[in-house]
Write a protein that holds these residues in place. Structure first.
Motif, PDB file in Angstrom:
ATOM      1  N   ALA A  44      27.630 -34.974  16.501  1.00  0.00           N
ATOM      2  CA  ALA A  44      26.388 -35.601  16.042  1.00  0.00           C
ATOM      3  C   ALA A  44      26.602 -36.407  14.766  1.00  0.00           C
ATOM      4  O   ALA A  44      25.864 -37.358  14.497  1.00  0.00           O
ATOM      5  CB  ALA A  44      25.320 -34.536  15.814  1.00  0.00           C
ATOM      6  N   ILE A  45      27.588 -36.035  13.974  1.00  0.00           N
ATOM      7  CA  ILE A  45      27.901 -36.771  12.750  1.00  0.00           C
ATOM      8  C   ILE A  45      28.622 -38.080  13.092  1.00  0.00           C
ATOM      9  O   ILE A  45      28.237 -39.162  12.643  1.00  0.00           O
ATOM     10  CB  ILE A  45      28.752 -35.898  11.820  1.00  0.00           C
ATOM     11  CG1 ILE A  45      27.935 -34.678  11.380  1.00  0.00           C
ATOM     12  CG2 ILE A  45      29.246 -36.689  10.603  1.00  0.00           C
ATOM     13  CD1 ILE A  45      28.741 -33.582  10.750  1.00  0.00           C
ATOM     14  N   SER A  78      20.678 -31.477  21.441  1.00  0.00           N
ATOM     15  CA  SER A  78      19.386 -32.047  21.043  1.00  0.00           C
ATOM     16  C   SER A  78      19.063 -31.694  19.594  1.00  0.00           C
ATOM     17  O   SER A  78      18.620 -32.544  18.811  1.00  0.00           O
ATOM     18  CB  SER A  78      18.292 -31.526  21.974  1.00  0.00           C
ATOM     19  OG  SER A  78      17.011 -31.939  21.549  1.00  0.00           O
ATOM     20  N   LEU A  79      19.292 -30.445  19.235  1.00  0.00           N
ATOM     21  CA  LEU A  79      19.086 -30.004  17.850  1.00  0.00           C
ATOM     22  C   LEU A  79      19.942 -30.819  16.889  1.00  0.00           C
ATOM     23  O   LEU A  79      19.453 -31.336  15.874  1.00  0.00           O
ATOM     24  CB  LEU A  79      19.430 -28.519  17.734  1.00  0.00           C
ATOM     25  CG  LEU A  79      19.510 -27.926  16.320  1.00  0.00           C
ATOM     26  CD1 LEU A  79      18.114 -27.801  15.723  1.00  0.00           C
ATOM     27  CD2 LEU A  79      20.187 -26.554  16.349  1.00  0.00           C
ATOM     28  N   ASN A  80      21.215 -30.953  17.215  1.00  0.00           N
ATOM     29  CA  ASN A  80      22.146 -31.676  16.347  1.00  0.00           C
ATOM     30  C   ASN A  80      21.750 -33.134  16.168  1.00  0.00           C
ATOM     31  O   ASN A  80      21.817 -33.681  15.061  1.00  0.00           O
ATOM     32  CB  ASN A  80      23.560 -31.623  16.935  1.00  0.00           C
ATOM     33  CG  ASN A  80      24.144 -30.227  16.963  1.00  0.00           C
ATOM     34  OD1 ASN A  80      23.731 -29.349  16.216  1.00  0.00           O
ATOM     35  ND2 ASN A  80      25.109 -30.016  17.842  1.00  0.00           N
ATOM     36  N   ALA A  81      21.355 -33.770  17.272  1.00  0.00           N
ATOM     37  CA  ALA A  81      20.998 -35.187  17.210  1.00  0.00           C
ATOM     38  C   ALA A  81      19.777 -35.416  16.330  1.00  0.00           C
ATOM     39  O   ALA A  81      19.703 -36.412  15.596  1.00  0.00           O
ATOM     40  CB  ALA A  81      20.752 -35.723  18.621  1.00  0.00           C
ATOM     41  N   PHE A 119      17.337 -43.385  17.112  1.00  0.00           N
ATOM     42  CA  PHE A 119      18.108 -42.147  17.175  1.00  0.00           C
ATOM     43  C   PHE A 119      18.189 -41.448  15.822  1.00  0.00           C
ATOM     44  O   PHE A 119      18.539 -40.275  15.750  1.00  0.00           O
ATOM     45  CB  PHE A 119      19.518 -42.426  17.698  1.00  0.00           C
ATOM     46  CG  PHE A 119      20.089 -41.314  18.534  1.00  0.00           C
ATOM     47  CD1 PHE A 119      19.761 -41.188  19.872  1.00  0.00           C
ATOM     48  CD2 PHE A 119      20.942 -40.377  17.982  1.00  0.00           C
ATOM     49  CE1 PHE A 119      20.271 -40.158  20.647  1.00  0.00           C
ATOM     50  CE2 PHE A 119      21.459 -39.339  18.747  1.00  0.00           C
ATOM     51  CZ  PHE A 119      21.124 -39.227  20.075  1.00  0.00           C
ATOM     52  N   PHE A 120      17.862 -42.157  14.737  1.00  0.00           N
ATOM     53  CA  PHE A 120      17.852 -41.544  13.405  1.00  0.00           C
ATOM     54  C   PHE A 120      16.458 -40.935  13.201  1.00  0.00           C
ATOM     55  O   PHE A 120      15.550 -41.581  12.696  1.00  0.00           O
ATOM     56  CB  PHE A 120      18.157 -42.587  12.332  1.00  0.00           C
ATOM     57  CG  PHE A 120      19.495 -43.268  12.522  1.00  0.00           C
ATOM     58  CD1 PHE A 120      20.578 -42.597  13.049  1.00  0.00           C
ATOM     59  CD2 PHE A 120      19.668 -44.595  12.158  1.00  0.00           C
ATOM     60  CE1 PHE A 120      21.809 -43.219  13.227  1.00  0.00           C
ATOM     61  CE2 PHE A 120      20.898 -45.228  12.314  1.00  0.00           C
ATOM     62  CZ  PHE A 120      21.968 -44.540  12.852  1.00  0.00           C
ATOM     63  N   ARG A 121      16.314 -39.667  13.571  1.00  0.00           N
ATOM     64  CA  ARG A 121      14.978 -39.085  13.725  1.00  0.00           C
ATOM     65  C   ARG A 121      14.587 -38.055  12.673  1.00  0.00           C
ATOM     66  O   ARG A 121      13.443 -37.596  12.663  1.00  0.00           O
ATOM     67  CB  ARG A 121      14.871 -38.446  15.115  1.00  0.00           C
ATOM     68  CG  ARG A 121      14.870 -39.474  16.230  1.00  0.00           C
ATOM     69  CD  ARG A 121      15.013 -38.828  17.586  1.00  0.00           C
ATOM     70  NE  ARG A 121      16.382 -38.401  17.836  1.00  0.00           N
ATOM     71  CZ  ARG A 121      16.832 -38.015  19.036  1.00  0.00           C
ATOM     72  NH1 ARG A 121      16.010 -37.992  20.061  1.00  0.00           N
ATOM     73  NH2 ARG A 121      18.086 -37.649  19.192  1.00  0.00           N
ATOM     74  N   PHE A 122      15.478 -37.654  11.812  1.00  0.00           N
ATOM     75  CA  PHE A 122      15.104 -36.695  10.779  1.00  0.00           C
ATOM     76  C   PHE A 122      14.020 -37.321   9.910  1.00  0.00           C
ATOM     77  O   PHE A 122      14.071 -38.511   9.591  1.00  0.00           O
ATOM     78  CB  PHE A 122      16.316 -36.314   9.932  1.00  0.00           C
ATOM     79  CG  PHE A 122      16.013 -35.266   8.901  1.00  0.00           C
ATOM     80  CD1 PHE A 122      15.885 -33.937   9.268  1.00  0.00           C
ATOM     81  CD2 PHE A 122      15.831 -35.621   7.569  1.00  0.00           C
ATOM     82  CE1 PHE A 122      15.571 -32.967   8.319  1.00  0.00           C
ATOM     83  CE2 PHE A 122      15.529 -34.661   6.622  1.00  0.00           C
ATOM     84  CZ  PHE A 122      15.399 -33.332   6.997  1.00  0.00           C
ATOM     85  N   SER A 123      13.026 -36.531   9.499  1.00  0.00           N
ATOM     86  CA  SER A 123      11.864 -37.112   8.828  1.00  0.00           C
ATOM     87  C   SER A 123      11.286 -36.186   7.769  1.00  0.00           C
ATOM     88  O   SER A 123      11.735 -35.054   7.585  1.00  0.00           O
ATOM     89  CB  SER A 123      10.780 -37.436   9.864  1.00  0.00           C
ATOM     90  OG  SER A 123      10.329 -36.240  10.489  1.00  0.00           O
ATOM     91  N   LEU A 165      18.872 -33.510  13.807  1.00  0.00           N
ATOM     92  CA  LEU A 165      19.142 -33.105  12.429  1.00  0.00           C
ATOM     93  C   LEU A 165      20.294 -33.885  11.793  1.00  0.00           C
ATOM     94  O   LEU A 165      20.105 -34.607  10.809  1.00  0.00           O
ATOM     95  CB  LEU A 165      19.447 -31.603  12.384  1.00  0.00           C
ATOM     96  CG  LEU A 165      19.827 -30.999  11.033  1.00  0.00           C
ATOM     97  CD1 LEU A 165      18.707 -31.196  10.008  1.00  0.00           C
ATOM     98  CD2 LEU A 165      20.145 -29.511  11.195  1.00  0.00           C
ATOM     99  N   PHE A 166      21.472 -33.770  12.352  1.00  0.00           N
ATOM    100  CA  PHE A 166      22.672 -34.239  11.660  1.00  0.00           C
ATOM    101  C   PHE A 166      22.917 -35.745  11.757  1.00  0.00           C
ATOM    102  O   PHE A 166      23.470 -36.337  10.822  1.00  0.00           O
ATOM    103  CB  PHE A 166      23.901 -33.486  12.167  1.00  0.00           C
ATOM    104  CG  PHE A 166      23.849 -32.011  11.878  1.00  0.00           C
ATOM    105  CD1 PHE A 166      23.873 -31.553  10.564  1.00  0.00           C
ATOM    106  CD2 PHE A 166      23.750 -31.084  12.898  1.00  0.00           C
ATOM    107  CE1 PHE A 166      23.809 -30.194  10.289  1.00  0.00           C
ATOM    108  CE2 PHE A 166      23.692 -29.722  12.632  1.00  0.00           C
ATOM    109  CZ  PHE A 166      23.715 -29.283  11.314  1.00  0.00           C
ATOM    110  N   THR A 167      22.517 -36.384  12.861  1.00  0.00           N
ATOM    111  CA  THR A 167      22.757 -37.825  12.971  1.00  0.00           C
ATOM    112  C   THR A 167      21.913 -38.591  11.957  1.00  0.00           C
ATOM    113  O   THR A 167      22.399 -39.503  11.285  1.00  0.00           O
ATOM    114  CB  THR A 167      22.488 -38.315  14.397  1.00  0.00           C
ATOM    115  OG1 THR A 167      23.237 -37.516  15.324  1.00  0.00           O
ATOM    116  CG2 THR A 167      22.915 -39.769  14.566  1.00  0.00           C
TER     117      THR A 167
END
Length: 281
Positions: free
Chosen positions: A188-189, A81-84, A33-37, A86-88
């Protein structure tokens, strides 16, 4: 004690090297779930600034058609979906590695899939990041050292608000009101704490983390403090944390769907029972 120290035992180990890319990869390996890359140099993803100007409205219209959902419902679900994406992930990076990328709508990239949902959100490897003086790359040219954990939290809050202030009017145009918008964003945070504890932790550890997590979140974004409450449920030996939302994402309006488990419209006792049953035996 800052909450980062309390959380350390929940995600032992560290990344292969100290680059931002390696740390984000480590987080994704720890939990999908930690998808920012970090963006691939050959990936043609557009910047947020360009994409939201050219594709946002039509994407939400197509998403609503696919989901058979009215504009407000489609926009709320798409925002989640956007928040998850980015912010998570950014929250996990801040709490595990004490880094906050200096993100803007210009240096963040986005792509969507065939269903019009967010596929990936990323930034360039050259994006500067805020860190502490103890960071192994504190002397690097892209590092911006801040005085302490409190200042790092302030930088993180600045990044969150930068996106929130830019996005809120766009979602308002699709009938997502301000309270729901910020409720979705701030959820999301806090969701990071759910993901970190979902396999079960000791009751003693949960007792300590719950209070610290709620305090950290409320101090990070005091304007959203009442929109999400971090709750704890226990069985005889183990605990997990979950988030009870004050706002409703409207998912129940989809045919065949009900309320999310975190929804504030769900009776609190029933909600506790839902999450008690999720504690691994």
């Amino acid at each position: 004690m800052h909450i980062t120290e309390q959380l350390a035992s929940l995600w032992p180990g560290t990344s292969e090297n100290t680059s931002l890319q390696s740390q984000l990869h480590w987080l994704n390996q720890h939990h999908e779930f930690f998808r920012f890359s970090i963006a691939n140099e050959n990936t043609p993803d557009e910047s947020f600034e360009m994409w939201f100007a050219s594709s946002f409205d039509q994407t939400l219209d197509k998403f609503g058609t696919i989901m058979e959902a009215r504009p407000a419902l489609a926009a709320s679900l798409w925002q989640k979906s956007l928040n998850a994406h980015l912010f998570t992930g950014l929250t996990a990076l801040r709490l595990k590695f004490n880094r906050v990328p200096q993100l803007t709508v210009s240096n963040s990239r986005i792509s969507t899939d065939m269903s019009q949902k967010v596929k990936q959100i990323s930034t360039d490897a050259s994006t500067p990041f805020y860190c502490l003086s103890s960071d192994p790359l504190a002397e690097d040219s892209i590092s911006i050292v801040v005085a302490d954990q409190h200042e790092l939290d302030k930088k993180f809050a600045d990044v969150i608000r930068h996106f929130g202030i830019r996005f809120e009017p766009l979602f308002r145009g699709h009938k997502v009101n301000s309270k729901l918008f910020w409720g979705n964003l701030s959820f999301a945070i806090t969701l990071t704490f759910m993901r970190l504890t979902e396999k079960g932790i000791t009751i003693e550890t949960a007792n300590a983390i719950k209070a610290s997590a709620q305090q950290w979140y409320q101090q990070l974004l005091p304007e959203t403090a009442e929109l999400n409450v971090i709750e704890q449920v226990d069985n005889k030996k183990r605990s997990i944390l979950y988030v009870r939302r004050d706002t409703c994402c409207l998912k129940y309006k989809l045919e065949g769907k009900g309320n999310c488990g975190t929804c504030g419209l769900v009776d609190k006792q029933q909600q506790d029972e839902i999450y008690i049953n999720k504690i691994p035996q």
